[in-house]
Design a protein around this motif. Structure first.
Motif, mmCIF file in Angstrom:
data_model
loop_
_atom_site.group_PDB
_atom_site.id
_atom_site.type_symbol
_atom_site.label_atom_id
_atom_site.label_comp_id
_atom_site.label_asym_id
_atom_site.label_seq_id
_atom_site.Cartn_x
_atom_site.Cartn_y
_atom_site.Cartn_z
ATOM 1 N N VAL A 120 0.842 -1.207 0.000
ATOM 2 C CA VAL A 120 0.000 0.000 0.000
ATOM 3 C C VAL A 120 0.875 1.255 0.000
ATOM 4 O O VAL A 120 0.681 2.179 -0.806
ATOM 5 N N MET A 121 1.848 1.294 0.863
ATOM 6 C CA MET A 121 2.673 2.486 1.010
ATOM 7 C C MET A 121 3.598 2.683 -0.189
ATOM 8 O O MET A 121 3.706 3.786 -0.744
ATOM 9 N N THR A 122 4.257 1.616 -0.625
ATOM 10 C CA THR A 122 5.236 1.740 -1.700
ATOM 11 C C THR A 122 4.563 1.996 -3.042
ATOM 12 O O THR A 122 5.015 2.844 -3.823
ATOM 13 N N ALA A 123 3.479 1.285 -3.312
ATOM 14 C CA ALA A 123 2.771 1.491 -4.575
ATOM 15 C C ALA A 123 2.158 2.884 -4.646
ATOM 16 O O ALA A 123 2.088 3.488 -5.726
ATOM 17 N N GLY A 124 1.723 3.404 -3.497
ATOM 18 C CA GLY A 124 1.179 4.758 -3.493
ATOM 19 C C GLY A 124 2.203 5.782 -3.929
ATOM 20 O O GLY A 124 1.904 6.695 -4.709
ATOM 21 N N VAL A 125 3.439 5.637 -3.457
ATOM 22 C CA VAL A 125 4.513 6.547 -3.861
ATOM 23 C C VAL A 125 4.827 6.374 -5.343
ATOM 24 O O VAL A 125 5.031 7.354 -6.068
ATOM 25 N N SER A 126 4.846 5.134 -5.812
ATOM 26 C CA SER A 126 5.122 4.866 -7.220
ATOM 27 C C SER A 126 4.062 5.483 -8.127
ATOM 28 O O SER A 126 4.385 6.138 -9.126
ATOM 29 N N ILE A 127 2.790 5.288 -7.775
ATOM 30 C CA ILE A 127 1.690 5.826 -8.585
ATOM 31 C C ILE A 127 1.692 7.348 -8.555
ATOM 32 O O ILE A 127 1.400 8.012 -9.560
ATOM 33 N N ALA A 144 8.038 2.482 4.760
ATOM 34 C CA ALA A 144 7.830 1.195 4.098
ATOM 35 C C ALA A 144 9.113 0.362 4.067
ATOM 36 O O ALA A 144 9.082 -0.865 4.236
ATOM 37 N N ALA A 145 10.258 1.022 3.867
ATOM 38 C CA ALA A 145 11.541 0.307 3.861
ATOM 39 C C ALA A 145 11.803 -0.323 5.228
ATOM 40 O O ALA A 145 12.299 -1.460 5.323
ATOM 41 N N ALA A 146 11.460 0.399 6.289
ATOM 42 C CA ALA A 146 11.643 -0.142 7.637
ATOM 43 C C ALA A 146 10.748 -1.355 7.867
ATOM 44 O O ALA A 146 11.163 -2.354 8.474
ATOM 45 N N LEU A 147 9.514 -1.302 7.360
ATOM 46 C CA LEU A 147 8.596 -2.438 7.506
ATOM 47 C C LEU A 147 9.112 -3.663 6.756
ATOM 48 O O LEU A 147 8.924 -4.808 7.214
ATOM 49 N N ALA A 148 9.761 -3.446 5.615
ATOM 50 C CA ALA A 148 10.278 -4.568 4.828
ATOM 51 C C ALA A 148 11.306 -5.375 5.607
ATOM 52 O O ALA A 148 11.458 -6.587 5.400
ATOM 53 N N LEU A 149 12.028 -4.727 6.507
ATOM 54 C CA LEU A 149 13.031 -5.431 7.310
ATOM 55 C C LEU A 149 12.403 -6.403 8.307
ATOM 56 O O LEU A 149 13.095 -7.273 8.844
ATOM 57 N N LEU A 150 11.104 -6.260 8.562
ATOM 58 C CA LEU A 150 10.424 -7.137 9.515
ATOM 59 C C LEU A 150 9.925 -8.427 8.874
ATOM 60 O O LEU A 150 9.464 -9.336 9.578
ATOM 61 N N LEU A 151 10.000 -8.533 7.559
ATOM 62 C CA LEU A 151 9.500 -9.726 6.871
ATOM 63 C C LEU A 151 10.384 -10.938 7.153
ATOM 64 O O LEU A 151 11.600 -10.826 7.228
ATOM 65 N N ARG A 152 9.772 -12.094 7.306
ATOM 66 C CA ARG A 152 10.517 -13.351 7.455
ATOM 67 C C ARG A 152 9.638 -14.490 6.951
ATOM 68 O O ARG A 152 8.404 -14.404 6.957
ATOM 69 N N GLN A 153 10.260 -15.565 6.542
ATOM 70 C CA GLN A 153 9.526 -16.698 5.985
ATOM 71 C C GLN A 153 8.804 -17.469 7.084
ATOM 72 O O GLN A 153 9.428 -17.920 8.054
ATOM 73 N N PRO A 154 7.486 -17.636 6.991
ATOM 74 C CA PRO A 154 6.747 -18.358 8.033
ATOM 75 C C PRO A 154 7.221 -19.803 8.169
ATOM 76 O O PRO A 154 7.456 -20.498 7.166
ATOM 77 N N GLY A 155 7.400 -20.236 9.411
ATOM 78 C CA GLY A 155 7.750 -21.615 9.680
ATOM 79 C C GLY A 155 9.223 -21.936 9.628
ATOM 80 O O GLY A 155 9.635 -23.060 9.938
ATOM 81 N N ARG A 156 10.035 -20.967 9.245
ATOM 82 C CA ARG A 156 11.476 -21.202 9.193
ATOM 83 C C ARG A 156 12.152 -20.270 10.192
ATOM 84 O O ARG A 156 11.925 -19.065 10.164
#
Length: 465
Positions: free
Chosen positions: A275-282, A435-447
């Motif tokens: 939502v945040m990144t695409a909004g800036v792109s658009i 949005a860049a800060a939020l991307a750092l919180l991503l991780r693969q579920p179950g691993r």
């Protein structure tokens, strides 16, 4: 462990369903040629060509706005809201289309044919309807639904056929959605006026209709759980490039249903980041040409800045797709969003300096960041949640764009009116940084965090009959 089945869908080649230590099933033994009759590379080039065709709807629209306003008697706000509605429905159809695709209600070919017809209607509406509401319904709603059907089908198709090396392939296909618009950007800036606009739009509609139908005719999904025969799904031995990519981007630990993906917490986080990144792109797509003209740059610089953005936007998608196979998706995604945010502040600086070359440079960076995050999410979704429900899961992630379309285009115009271009670009840059800060919180579920691939020493046998 593995269980052997009698025959593949082709009726001529045996396959095995191999289960890894986490319970994930891989269907091995069939090559792409066994299933398709030819190389799976065509499932890269055909979606790419279709994405090239529909790119005119979004990435060239900003260059056509002045002529459309003059021809139909629309205000600048009217044209921005038409694009915003288009973005809303283009992104919004991804989830229901994925749901129908996975239940066999909508085949890939039928989705492409339906999408091409809807796009054609959209261009006819933009060409011949003066009423703003009808134009919104025609191009924004119908044309947006058509483009969304085509976009979602193309992205999911390449992801299914390249589960072991999807970063580069998805990035390449996704890139066509941007730089395919380049010829039309210059047409709209130099050979598009109130005397010929209807004929030009009609011809573009015919072009999209024919190109997408031809590409869609050859679309075919692989069987569920299919895995390429040259890469062992348990030890990841066989193809060196694929092994390197899998080491950085391990496969999902299982096939997550949409409910399971949502409960993991990662899909909602991905959605918010989109939502945040695409909004800036658009926002950049919608306002860059107008900002260049207000600053005092000539039409060549204004058109070139959008052309640069479209080309770099598309090429950047392919480059970061390849890069993500080497660096890993998460790190690459963070890098891309950070560049997008810095570019927004750079555009302000270039405008204040009245420097055309500096403006083009930051248009380059904005184009790079504003497109390259899309293939990252398209690849991250099956990386995290598996391929079997990817059409639906990615549809949910991509639906974030329907919200971002509202504040990137329509609400963006209100911010410009209230704060001016500098204030609007500064806000866009700040949103990107979050949005860049939020991307750092991503991780693969179950691993577990920081865990890589631990090869399973058990060999996989492949027998043909």
């Amino acid at each position: 462990m593995s269980t052997e089945n009698e025959r593949s869908a082709t009726g001529s080649v045996a396959y095995r369903e191999v289960t890894d230590s986490k319970g994930r099933v891989y269907r091995v033994g069939e090559t792409d040629r066994d299933i398709l009759g030819h190389s799976r590379k065509c499932m890269v080039y055909l979606p790419w060509a279709a994405m090239m065709a529909i790119s005119v709807s979004e990435y060239a629209y900003g260059s056509a706005e002045d002529t459309l306003s003059a021809a139909h008697g629309w205000t600048q706000s009217n044209t921005f809201w038409i694009l915003s509605v288009w973005v809303f429905f283009q992104a919004g159809i991804a989830f229901p289309a994925g749901w129908m695709r996975e239940r066999g209600i909508l085949t890939a070919r039928r989705a492409m044919f339906t999408g091409s017809a809807l796009c054609f209607v959209g261009f006819l509406a933009l060409a011949h309807l003066d009423n703003v509401f009808l134009a919104i319904c025609g191009f924004g709603v119908i044309g947006g639904l058509g483009s969304g059907l085509i976009y979602a089908t193309c992205i999911n198709m390449v992801g299914k056929w390249f589960p072991e090396r999807r970063g580069a392939k998805t990035g390449f296909v996704n890139g066509g959605f941007a730089y395919g618009s380049l010829p039309f950007i210059f047409i709209f800036n130099y050979a598009f006026d109130t005397g010929n606009f209807a004929e030009v739009l009609d011809l573009i509609g015919v072009y999209v209709l024919i190109a997408v139908i031809i590409c869609g005719w050859f679309f075919k999904d692989p069987p569920k759980n299919w895995w390429p025969s040259d890469v062992d799904p348990l030890s990841f031995a066989g193809n060196k490039k694929s092994a390197q990519s899998l080491a950085k981007n391990p496969p999902a630990v299982k096939q997550f249903t949409p409910k399971e993906a949502i409960r993991s917490g990662m899909l909602p986080l991905m959605w918010i980041t989109v939502v945040m990144t695409a909004g800036v792109s658009i926002f950049g797509i919608s306002f860059q040409v107008d900002f260049a003209k207000e600053v005092g740059f000539g039409p060549l610089v204004a058109a070139s800045s959008m052309g640069v953005m479209a080309v770099v936007n598309g090429v950047g998608r392919a480059v970061v797709g390849w890069l993500s196979d080497l660096w890993g998706r998460k790190l690459t995604l963070f890098f891309v969003i950070l560049v997008l945010g810095l570019a927004q502040f750079g555009v302000i600086w270039a405008g204040d300096m009245r420097s055309e070359w500096l403006f083009l440079f930051f248009a380059f960076l904005s184009g790079f960041g504003g497109g390259a995050f899309y293939p990252m999410f398209a690849a991250l979704t099956p990386d995290y949640f598996g391929e079997n429900y990817n059409a639906t899961n990615y549809g949910l992630v991509y639906s974030g764009k329907l919200v971002s379309g509202l504040f990137g285009g329509g609400l963006g115009s209100m911010v410009v009116d209230a704060w001016g271009y500098n204030g609007a670009y500064a806000l866009a840059g700040g949103i990107s940084m979050v949005a860049a800060a939020l991307a750092l919180l991503l991780r693969q579920p179950g691993r577990p965090r920081g865990s890589g691939i631990v090869p399973n020493p058990m060999p996989v046998s492949r027998e043909a009959v």
